[in-house]
Design an enzyme around this catalytic site. Structure first.
Site, mmCIF file in Angstrom:
data_model
loop_
_atom_site.group_PDB
_atom_site.id
_atom_site.type_symbol
_atom_site.label_atom_id
_atom_site.label_comp_id
_atom_site.label_asym_id
_atom_site.label_seq_id
_atom_site.Cartn_x
_atom_site.Cartn_y
_atom_site.Cartn_z
ATOM 1 N N ILE A 63 48.393 -7.172 14.835
ATOM 2 C CA ILE A 63 48.135 -7.821 13.553
ATOM 3 C C ILE A 63 47.328 -6.858 12.676
ATOM 4 C CG2 ILE A 63 48.232 -10.137 14.564
ATOM 5 C CD1 ILE A 63 45.168 -10.201 14.399
ATOM 6 N N ASP B 194 48.800 15.306 28.139
ATOM 7 C CA ASP B 194 49.299 14.215 28.981
ATOM 8 C C ASP B 194 48.673 14.333 30.361
ATOM 9 O OD1 ASP B 194 50.926 13.178 26.935
ATOM 10 O OD2 ASP B 194 52.454 14.682 27.360
ATOM 11 N N THR C 73 61.332 9.406 20.431
ATOM 12 C CA THR C 73 62.297 10.474 20.684
ATOM 13 C C THR C 73 63.119 10.276 21.954
ATOM 14 O OG1 THR C 73 60.568 11.805 21.744
ATOM 15 C CG2 THR C 73 60.970 12.192 19.409
ATOM 16 N N ASP D 14 47.505 9.456 19.265
ATOM 17 C CA ASP D 14 48.837 8.858 19.232
ATOM 18 C C ASP D 14 48.806 7.473 19.885
ATOM 19 O OD1 ASP D 14 51.541 8.560 18.832
ATOM 20 O OD2 ASP D 14 52.120 9.774 20.563
ATOM 21 N N ARG E 154 54.393 19.825 28.217
ATOM 22 C CA ARG E 154 54.427 20.475 29.524
ATOM 23 C C ARG E 154 54.771 21.959 29.439
ATOM 24 N NH1 ARG E 154 56.839 15.463 29.951
ATOM 25 N NH2 ARG E 154 55.773 13.970 31.304
ATOM 26 N N LYS F 83 50.258 4.626 18.413
ATOM 27 C CA LYS F 83 51.431 3.808 18.043
ATOM 28 C C LYS F 83 51.020 2.357 17.815
ATOM 29 C CE LYS F 83 54.517 6.719 20.827
ATOM 30 N NZ LYS F 83 53.503 7.564 21.496
#
Length: 231
Positions: free
Chosen positions: A67, A12, A119, A61, A210, A63
């Site tokens: 379409i 991240d 989450t 990732d 982290r 997500k």
């Protein structure tokens, strides 16, 4: 599968400098990284190419929730860059997930994972968007739909793993973000758990962020996570 390959470190990061520094400091300890929206937007897809060139596996990732044709195109682009896992959103429905699975067939090492419930979301959050079922019920519903669509596995919280393993069987991948070491803050995760608890319940992989990347010594922090799995 050895313990190291079951631990995915979430990058991240918001700059190329932070990315390079984290990966360099982890060195040979970490084999598997998650690249999410922040890093991809800030730096671009070359970070994926860089990790693959270093012999790392990449969990992209994204997500994906678009379409089917657009989702298929994104999956093919991920496969061409050597990605190992890419996420689609289970809420997109069977058509979107099936399109992702079909697009991945040209890349034998690429796995499609369906996000069930983020989450950070609670039952109240689901109610806000018109879903009256609990987070646990929604996770199972979307996981079963993903299985029917041919997805290789799902993304879910550590607290959902045991029920998912029962529902999906032994071969499905169950990847769990939201894991923290005992005593650490769960941050924005509403349904957290420890790495050991997640794997004991049946997770195939755990995602740590982290706890490792913000540590004074990321490599030592990674080893600590690994050691908790061996106890």
């Amino acid at each position: 599968m050895d313990q190291d390959s079951r631990i995915i470190v979430a990058l991240d990061c918001d700059s190329r400098t932070a990315f390079d520094d984290t990966v360099d400091r982890l060195g040979d300890e970490c084999r598997f990284y998650k690249v999410g929206l922040e890093l991809l937007t800030a730096v671009g897809p070359d970070v994926v190419t860089s990790l693959v060139a270093r012999g790392k596996e990449v969990f992209l990732d994204l997500k994906l929730f678009e379409i089917p044709n657009s989702v298929a195109g994104a999956v093919r682009a991920a496969g061409a860059r050597g990605v190992s896992m890419v996420t689609v959103h289970g809420m997109g429905g069977r058509g979107i997930m099936s399109a992702a699975v079909d697009a991945a067939r040209d890349f034998p090492d690429l796995r499609i994972l369906a996000l069930t419930v983020v989450t950070s979301m609670t039952d109240d959050d689901l109610a806000d968007i018109g879903i009256s079922d609990s987070a646990e019920q929604q996770v199972l519903r979307l996981a079963r739909l993903a299985d029917k669509a041919g997805c290789h596995g799902v993304i879910a919280s550590p607290q959902d793993v045991a029920a998912l393993r029962d529902a999906l069987g032994a071969d499905a991948l169950i990847v769990t973000p939201g894991v923290t070491l005992p005593g650490d803050s769960p941050s924005e995760h509403a349904r957290p758990g420890t790495p050991r608890a997640a794997l004991t319940a049946g997770a195939s992989h755990v995602v740590v962020g982290r706890t490792v990347t913000r540590a004074t010594d990321p490599a030592a922090a990674f080893r600590l996570v690994r050691d908790t799995l061996a106890v």
